[in-house]
Design an enzyme around this catalytic site. Sequence first.
Site, short mmCIF file in Angstrom:
data_model
loop_
_atom_site.label_atom_id
_atom_site.label_comp_id
_atom_site.label_asym_id
_atom_site.label_seq_id
_atom_site.Cartn_x
_atom_site.Cartn_y
_atom_site.Cartn_z
N HIS A 162 -15.15 -4.19 1.31
CA HIS A 162 -15.28 -3.54 -0.25
C HIS A 162 -16.63 -3.10 -0.58
CE1 HIS A 162 -14.56 -3.69 -4.64
NE2 HIS A 162 -13.52 -3.10 -4.04
N ARG B 183 -14.20 2.11 5.40
CA ARG B 183 -12.56 1.13 5.90
C ARG B 183 -11.58 2.03 5.59
NH1 ARG B 183 -11.98 -1.65 0.90
NH2 ARG B 183 -10.13 -0.28 0.53
N ASN C 115 0.82 -1.17 -0.01
CA ASN C 115 -0.04 0.03 -0.09
C ASN C 115 0.62 1.20 0.01
OD1 ASN C 115 -2.24 -1.53 0.15
ND2 ASN C 115 -2.72 -1.11 2.28
N HIS D 76 -16.54 2.11 -14.10
CA HIS D 76 -16.41 1.40 -12.85
C HIS D 76 -17.31 0.74 -12.22
CE1 HIS D 76 -15.16 1.38 -8.43
NE2 HIS D 76 -14.14 0.90 -8.95
#
Length: 711
Positions: free
Chosen positions: A620, A592, A76, A463
């Site tokens: 997610h 999140r 990340n 998306h």
Amino acid sequence: MDSQDFAVADIEAPESPDEFDVDPPYDPADGALPDDRFLDRELSWIAFNSRILQLARDESAPLLERVRFLAIVASNLDEFFMVRIAGLKRRIAAGVAVPAASGLSPRDVLSRSLAASQQLMEEQAAAYHREILPALAAEGIELLHWSSLRPAEQEMISLLYRDRVFPVLTPLAVDPAHPFPYISGLSLNLALVMRNPDTGKDHFARVKVPPIINRWMEADPGRFVPLEEVIAAHLDLLFPGMEVIAHHTFRVTRNEDLEVEEDDAENLLKALEQELLRRKFGPPVRLEVEESIDPGVLDLLVSELGIKREEIVRLRGPLDLRSLNEIADIDRPKLSFDPFVPGTHTHLAEVETSSPADLFSALRKRDVLVHHPYDSFATSVQRFIEQAAADPHVLAIKQTLYRTSGDSPIIDSLVDAARSGKQVLVIVEIKARFDERANIRWARKLERAGCHVVYGLVGLKTHCKLSLVVRDEPDGLRRYAHLGTGNYNPKTARLYEDFGLLTADPDITHDLTDLFNNLSGFAQRFSYRKLMVAPSGLRDGLLERIDREITHHAAGAPSGIRIKSNSLVDEVIIDKLYEASRAGVKIDLIIRGICTLRPGVPGLSDNIRVRSIVGRFLEHSRVYWFAGGGRPEAWIGSADLMHRNLDRRVEVLVRMPSDEHVSQLGDLLATYASDDTISWHLEADANWTRHGDTDIQAALIAQAKSRRSRS
């Protein structure tokens, strides 16, 4: 997982902020709201990764999973520098950077982000040495230095090195005849200082640690040594006759975001391919070095790379802890999470007895809401596409693809459908960050099979996660659909938490028909029955529903808002949530990652709670629930509450047509937000604190297993 939006580059001409995927300047209309009501998004992102690091340090978690969390932090951070820091530097250099909504100047954001990320990397290295290494050793897994190997182990590794590693290496000297070599982004390298014993002159050389060879070499069962130390122990083979004075590992991170002009859609594919070639030559934005590096060697690297001193990160090695995934993959079941195999959703299990299983008959009876990974992706979404491809009564399949797996059964099914004569339309987003090359490959494979492949709308990323199937049935044409929060990727469906709606609802499938026509043609319909679609109406639709909750509360009717999202950044949405809080509406936000809303501020956000859940599965899904004055409604879809999602992407939220599913989602979000659930709570001072003792993911696994045992 969806990646976050994430140098100083040589800019030939100023570019617009949109080309940098930059958040637009925000001019708050309501002067009554405090200027400091927004947290900084970059610092919030670093705080998110600090929460992942806490999981790596949690002694109650399985050890190899802690190792994997440590690797995730490293990965990340790489992306953060490649995209966010690189983009910020480029905007500053181009003179187009604007103050952040938090009030920080661009240079303040950059300096604070560099300082916070440096601290996080130092904490990560400390956790590796002080906690992870001793814990692994106690379990018989030792990550050693070359000097710690036994003589017999060194001999065995030396033989392996000569056979498998040495032929791959390319030593690169630096002298008047050999310019300083190009250092590829994220590669691990050895910087060497050598002396010619005949002349007494010192020389510099670089050896790249080959990424195609496993980083951790096993000397004996459970005893590993890093590849760079093996290379360093055998430098005499690479530079015979030279005296090695010093060697140090270093690593460069480069700007790897893409800038593609898309005025000419026909040439988008070629333009993107050319940009992918340029990506590896992006300017450097971070230099990681071992803390023991020789000052002279460091000065040379800084000079040749053109990097600034504040972009240097000194760490106790090893560098690049992404390689710990190799250790996390060791077959030690007792040190990993208990295996969990998703089962078939209850309402789909009843059709498994038919041969072949007929999902269409199940969807004619009821809508099915699947919750991955607790419900199997293979026996729901994947089977839906596979059955549509094989069914002779199916006339057409329309599908969006943002990311998928390398051996995707979804792709194979679409290819089979096209070859069997079905009309197949695939919207492939070839600009999905870091998946561009793979998506170009899928697009060409689909085109060769006869699929109609479209790259979405110029200036927008597609998306949304949608599938539409048109089937010829005895009573006429019927349409079936899947709308989800996650990608059509069977591999990540086992690791990511997501929702998907399988339905034959006429309003939803009619909306999808219009939407696909918008994406593939020149249709200009922007009115939908049960969809909210960005960029034309999603933000306005959410604002309207927040306003309704304010009205319901004022009227004494049931009110409340529960939102689950990956990120919350959009200032217009945040200000509307502040307005609802000031009006007395109770709001639970399960975010999140990045959250720039400041909860718990008296008179501003007293009624807002923010929770973050980080665990075994990547949370997610995006879910939006509104109390509705006693008639609740819930929406799921692909959109986070960020500028890019609401303004620069085609995103879709679908309204749940079933009261049962609305209730299910509302109850689940309430459990997510409960004080009993293990989560991090965001405080008004921007700190996150861990609370609760109930692991909601473990509880949902237990529920899934219980349902399966009863069926």
